[in-house]
Design a protein around this motif. Structure first.
Motif, PDB file in Angstrom:
ATOM      1  N   THR A   1       0.825  -1.209   0.000  1.00  0.00           N
ATOM      2  CA  THR A   1       0.000   0.000   0.000  1.00  0.00           C
ATOM      3  C   THR A   1       0.854   1.252   0.000  1.00  0.00           C
ATOM      4  OG1 THR A   1      -0.130   0.096   2.422  1.00  0.00           O
ATOM      5  CG2 THR A   1      -1.845  -1.153   1.267  1.00  0.00           C
ATOM      6  N   GLY A   2       1.989   1.216   0.747  1.00  0.00           N
ATOM      7  CA  GLY A   2       2.699   2.449   1.000  1.00  0.00           C
ATOM      8  C   GLY A   2       1.844   3.334   1.886  1.00  0.00           C
TER       9      GLY A   2
ATOM     10  N   VAL B   1      -0.404  16.363   4.092  1.00  0.00           N
ATOM     11  CA  VAL B   1       0.243  17.489   4.763  1.00  0.00           C
ATOM     12  C   VAL B   1       1.649  17.692   4.213  1.00  0.00           C
ATOM     13  CG1 VAL B   1       0.940  18.446   6.987  1.00  0.00           C
ATOM     14  CG2 VAL B   1      -1.090  16.993   6.844  1.00  0.00           C
ATOM     15  N   LEU B   2       2.391  16.600   4.097  1.00  0.00           N
ATOM     16  CA  LEU B   2       3.764  16.660   3.606  1.00  0.00           C
ATOM     17  C   LEU B   2       3.856  16.411   2.111  1.00  0.00           C
ATOM     18  CD1 LEU B   2       5.491  14.697   6.518  1.00  0.00           C
ATOM     19  CD2 LEU B   2       5.309  17.177   6.218  1.00  0.00           C
ATOM     20  N   GLN B   3       2.692  16.182   1.477  1.00  0.00           N
ATOM     21  CA  GLN B   3       2.630  15.880   0.043  1.00  0.00           C
ATOM     22  C   GLN B   3       3.591  14.747  -0.318  1.00  0.00           C
ATOM     23  OE1 GLN B   3       2.726  19.401  -2.513  1.00  0.00           O
ATOM     24  NE2 GLN B   3       2.124  20.661  -0.791  1.00  0.00           N
ATOM     25  N   SER B   4       3.551  13.693   0.492  1.00  0.00           N
ATOM     26  CA  SER B   4       4.426  12.543   0.273  1.00  0.00           C
ATOM     27  C   SER B   4       3.587  11.286   0.141  1.00  0.00           C
ATOM     28  CB  SER B   4       5.423  12.397   1.429  1.00  0.00           C
ATOM     29  OG  SER B   4       4.744  12.193   2.650  1.00  0.00           O
ATOM     30  N   ALA B   5       4.098  10.340  -0.622  1.00  0.00           N
ATOM     31  CA  ALA B   5       3.381   9.083  -0.834  1.00  0.00           C
ATOM     32  C   ALA B   5       4.372   8.014  -1.242  1.00  0.00           C
ATOM     33  CB  ALA B   5       2.304   9.249  -1.902  1.00  0.00           C
ATOM     34  N   ASP B   6       3.972   6.763  -1.060  1.00  0.00           N
ATOM     35  CA  ASP B   6       4.808   5.640  -1.455  1.00  0.00           C
ATOM     36  C   ASP B   6       3.907   4.466  -1.805  1.00  0.00           C
ATOM     37  OD1 ASP B   6       7.194   4.369  -1.996  1.00  0.00           O
ATOM     38  OD2 ASP B   6       7.574   3.753   0.067  1.00  0.00           O
ATOM     39  N   GLY B   7       4.499   3.449  -2.430  1.00  0.00           N
ATOM     40  CA  GLY B   7       3.765   2.226  -2.737  1.00  0.00           C
ATOM     41  C   GLY B   7       2.659   2.451  -3.760  1.00  0.00           C
ATOM     42  N   ILE B   8       1.614   1.656  -3.661  1.00  0.00           N
ATOM     43  CA  ILE B   8       0.462   1.787  -4.564  1.00  0.00           C
ATOM     44  C   ILE B   8      -0.156   3.168  -4.436  1.00  0.00           C
ATOM     45  CG2 ILE B   8      -1.888   0.956  -5.021  1.00  0.00           C
ATOM     46  CD1 ILE B   8       0.196  -0.896  -6.146  1.00  0.00           C
TER      47      ILE B   8
END
Length: 486
Positions: A88-89, A94-101
């Motif tokens: 999933t990640g 807030v931090l405009q960050s993401a990972d994974g799907i």
């Protein structure tokens, strides 16, 4: 109609068509590009108002959006996160960050992908609140759970795949982490959690199934070397190799030994089939030097080494070096050591290719993108990577791998009433470093439903005392049983 009026009508019609074409290009063809632009603050703020779609595995929504009482309107929540976190990640607005799907399928989940155009249009026309699309994974929750439970307390990974489709059934990396701690709308709390994960010596953020610090594949690679030898036409399974108890590497003072410290069975020679069944290093080192690195590299690449794969999560390419500077290095590749590195994904693809009659499929883990109205907006189908070996050779390799489990070095993967094809690996990491433990195989051997690879790092807590057969093979057995019992 006067001539002037007709001319004006044509101009107005042309302007209307141009405007329609322009907006269509922007709304459809350029939608993904525009949505990805960091300067597009409107898309960012609009996304806060959108209930993001779910990430679904089987009947389980493993990532969902729930209302939040802040600027961001929706909070992402992750079910059983340590088991699914590397898939999933996480998403943190807030931090405009993401990972994974959450990252690679972000547009689909937000409902801004081109495939969701008509769904967006319908929501606007009917006055429905904006909703993203659901990402339907190929992973089976029961198989994922079996893999996660089997790896409990260990540092490692499991990758299970359907041989004839390439659909990934399980992808587990341990230790996992709680993605909820990185999705909270508290930047200070998120940064503290992230810094803690970065500082953790066990590196929980690494997805060891497809990336991270890659390990040498050890004796699992002997299957590839055997395939290269048999495909050359110069050898068959009964071809005899010299059988000393040790082998001094060419142009080197280093010596290779078998795991038992003695010869590979009795006799002055040993067949390729028996050397594989007993997982002997010396004959495979000798065989690699006889073959040379080019045929081995070519066979490795037919199975996927030195290639990039996206599942859609990006996998680090497994590596067989373009140039080996000595016969000593070639000899080391004969039993999966030296400069070789591999992911569990790649080693699972070797087994899956053999199980599938020699045809290697591209791995993937997203089946469909489904809209709020349950319409399928996009679907993903199996595709071939290439033919590694012909069907006859695949059948021969299968029989050799079955012998490895029934009466050889991979007995820890036996399943009552089922023929399992498999190969263990116990890879050295230099000096007193703990071994890396491997198993790969498939079942049932005559009608494969699953191919699996297991890696356990740090010797499974047993330093240099553990082996692929005692630690990795029983994990694979539990994962295969979970598939066969469905």
């Amino acid at each position: 109609m006067t001539k002037e009026l007709r001319r004006l009508s044509i101009i107005v019609l042309f302007m209307f068509l141009a405007l329609f074409a322009s907006t269509s290009v922007i709304q459809v063809l350029q939608a993904n590009t525009l949505a990805d632009m960091p300067q597009n603050r409107r898309t960012l703020f609009d996304s806060y108002e959108t209930q993001r779609g779910a990430i679904v595995a089987g009947d389980s929504e493993i990532a969902t959006s729930v209302p939040s009482e802040d600027l961001y309107a929706w909070q992402r929540e992750y079910l059983d996160s340590p088991m699914w976190s590397h898939i999933t990640g996480y998403l943190n607005p807030v931090l405009q960050s993401a990972d994974g799907i959450e990252r690679v399928m972000g547009q689909e989940l937000a409902g801004t992908a081109g495939s969701a155009f008509f769904s967006r249009l319908d929501q606007i026309v009917t006055g429905q609140p904006p909703r993203g699309s659901n990402v339907m994974l190929s992973l089976d929750p029961a198989v994922q759970q079996a893999a996660y439970d089997a790896l409990a307390g260990l540092t490692g990974a499991v990758l299970a795949i359907e041989p004839d489709t390439g659909r990934i059934l399980a992808m587990v990396s341990t230790p996992g982490y709680d993605a909820n701690s990185l999705a909270q709308h508290d930047s200070e709390g998120t940064n503290t959690a992230y810094d803690g994960l970065l500082a953790d010596a066990s590196q929980p953020l690494q997805n060891r199934a497809i990336a991270g610090d890659l390990n040498p594949p050890g004796s699992t690679f002997k299957v590839v070397v055997a395939a290269a030898a048999l495909a050359s036409g110069d050898y068959d399974e009964d071809s005899e190799l010299p059988n000393p108890s040790s082998y001094r590497l060419p142009q080197s003072s280093n010596t290779v030994h078998n795991a038992n410290g003695g010869t590979c069975g009795g006799g002055d020679t040993v067949s390729i089939a028996d050397a594989l069944r007993l997982s002997c290093n010396v004959p495979f080192a000798e065989l690699a030097v006889e073959l040379g690195d080019e045929p081995i590299r070519e066979m490795a690449e037919r199975f996927g080494f030195n290639h990039e794969f996206s599942t859609p999560l990006a996998a680090t390419p497994s590596s067989y070096p373009d140039v080996l500077d000595s016969d000593a290095q070639v000899a080391l590749t004969g039993f999966g050591q030296g400069q070789l590195t591999a992911t569990p994904l790649q080693i699972a693809m070797v087994s899956a290719g053999i199980a599938n009659g020699g045809t290697v499929m591209n791995p993937y883990m997203v089946d469909e993108i489904v809209g709020v109205d349950l319409s399928v907006q996009q679907s993903f189908s199996p595709s071939e990577f290439g033919q590694a070996v012909d069907a006859d050779l695949a059948e021969l390799l299968t029989s050799m791998m079955v012998a490895n489990v029934q009466d050889g070095a991979a007995s820890g993967a036996r399943i009552d009433g089922v023929d399992v094809a498999g190969k263990t690996g116990t890879a050295e990491n230099g000096g007193d470093e703990p071994y890396t433990l491997w198993f790969t195989g498939f079942a049932p051997a005559d009608d494969p439903e699953i191919a699996v690879a297991v890696v356990v790092e740090d010797g499974g807590g047993q330093g240099q005392s553990g082996s692929g057969n005692t630690i990795a093979a029983p994990i694979a057995k539990k994962v295969m049983e979970a598939v066969l019992s469905r």
